[in-house]
Design an enzyme around this catalytic site. Structure first.
Site, PDB file in Angstrom:
ATOM      1  N   GLY A  15       0.773  -1.237   0.000  1.00 17.50           N
ATOM      2  CA  GLY A  15       0.000   0.000   0.000  1.00 17.50           C
ATOM      3  C   GLY A  15       0.801   1.281   0.000  1.00 17.50           C
ATOM      4  O   GLY A  15       0.331   2.311   0.501  1.00 17.50           O
ATOM      5  N   SER A  16       1.985   1.260  -0.605  1.00 17.40           N
ATOM      6  CA  SER A  16       2.756   2.519  -0.634  1.00 17.40           C
ATOM      7  C   SER A  16       2.052   3.563  -1.520  1.00 17.40           C
ATOM      8  O   SER A  16       2.125   4.761  -1.253  1.00 17.40           O
ATOM      9  CB  SER A  16       4.198   2.288  -1.091  1.00 17.40           C
ATOM     10  OG  SER A  16       4.242   1.919  -2.447  1.00 17.40           O
ATOM     11  N   MET A  95      -4.277  -7.527  -6.935  1.00 14.45           N
ATOM     12  CA  MET A  95      -3.663  -8.582  -7.732  1.00 14.45           C
ATOM     13  C   MET A  95      -4.662  -9.493  -8.465  1.00 14.45           C
ATOM     14  O   MET A  95      -4.304 -10.600  -8.848  1.00 14.45           O
ATOM     15  CB  MET A  95      -2.740  -9.434  -6.843  1.00 14.45           C
ATOM     16  CG  MET A  95      -1.597  -8.637  -6.241  1.00 14.45           C
ATOM     17  SD  MET A  95      -0.630  -7.736  -7.482  1.00 14.45           S
ATOM     18  CE  MET A  95       0.296  -9.107  -8.197  1.00 14.45           C
ATOM     19  N   HIS A 114       0.410   0.625 -13.265  1.00 15.95           N
ATOM     20  CA  HIS A 114       1.184  -0.557 -13.670  1.00 15.95           C
ATOM     21  C   HIS A 114       2.658  -0.170 -13.775  1.00 15.95           C
ATOM     22  O   HIS A 114       2.989   0.880 -14.346  1.00 15.95           O
ATOM     23  CB  HIS A 114       0.664  -1.076 -15.022  1.00 15.95           C
ATOM     24  CG  HIS A 114       1.392  -2.291 -15.470  1.00 15.95           C
ATOM     25  ND1 HIS A 114       1.124  -3.544 -14.955  1.00 15.95           N
ATOM     26  CD2 HIS A 114       2.410  -2.454 -16.342  1.00 15.95           C
ATOM     27  CE1 HIS A 114       1.947  -4.419 -15.507  1.00 15.95           C
ATOM     28  NE2 HIS A 114       2.738  -3.794 -16.356  1.00 15.95           N
TER      29      HIS A 114
END
Ligand code: GRF
Length: 205
Positions: A15-16, A95, A114
């Site tokens: 979760g950066s 994912m 992406h």
């Protein structure tokens, strides 16, 4: 004053990117409300980050498939976001591929980041694919979600130079620095109503 756009962030990992969105919202740079963070992984750190910042964190089991959500699970994701008035779905390291019911519920209202310059290196560990291929430049791409993996209309890209001594980790780190810059920027542009989709092209005013 018009109500702020409500976003729902979906992620499966650390979760950066969520953190960079939280920081930009807190700094008053993006006029959105983070309505919830949803994950298919119960122990994902992205949920912990959300809780730390007082954002509703929700785990929805994905079902038995590995790369997509089961039909019932997908319906729960859609309901969860709709119930919270979410107007933009933000995939941040989620994912699993989304299918028709999800995409049709949010037409051109789901974005993804992406870690490559699409259309090169779709799929998993795109930074490693780029390194193995030997390209000199890679980067990251923010795009709308449509059916197909990493194929939707491209909103913004950032370029990262590949160094001779890069490892997958060092390259991914530098790509993430750019991710944390362009993802909040795209969310800001969408929140300000400045992004339109015309076929495969995205027009930013
Ligand atoms: C990022 O590299 C993003 O491009 C990819 O998944 C990763 C998520 O990282 N889709 P984080 O969980 O936001 O740190």
């Amino acid at each position: 004053m018009a109500e702020k756009l409500r976003i729902g962030v979906l992620g499966s990992g650390k979760g950066s990117n969520l953190q960079s969105i939280i920081d930009n919202v807190a700094a008053g740079k993006i006029p959105v409300k983070i309505a919830c963070v949803v994950s298919d992984v119960e122990e994902a750190y992205i949920l912990e980050r959300a809780r730390k910042h007082g954002i509703e964190a929700i785990y929805i089991p994905p079902g038995k498939h590995k790369t997509k959500l089961d039909a019932e699970s997908e319906a729960q994701y859609v309901k969860c976001l709709k119930d919270r008035g979410v107007g933009l779905g933000v995939l941040a390291g989620f994912m699993r591929m989304l299918k028709e019911p999800f995409i049709e519920a949010f037409p051109n209202r789901i974005i993804n980041i992406h870690p490559s310059l699409l259309p090169a290196f779709r799929g998993l560990e795109a930074w490693k694919q780029a390194l193995d291929y030997g390209v000199r430049y890679t980067g990251c791409t923010v795009h709308f979600i449509e059916m197909g993996m990493d194929t939707g209309p491209i909103i913004m890209q950032a370029v990262v130079e590949v160094k001779d001594d890069d490892t997958p980790e060092t390259l991914h780190q530098r790509i993430q620095v750019q991710e944390h810059r362009i993802y909040p920027e795209v969310i800001r542009l969408i929140a300000e109503g400045r992004v339109a989709v015309k076929g495969r092209k995205v027009i930013v005013r």
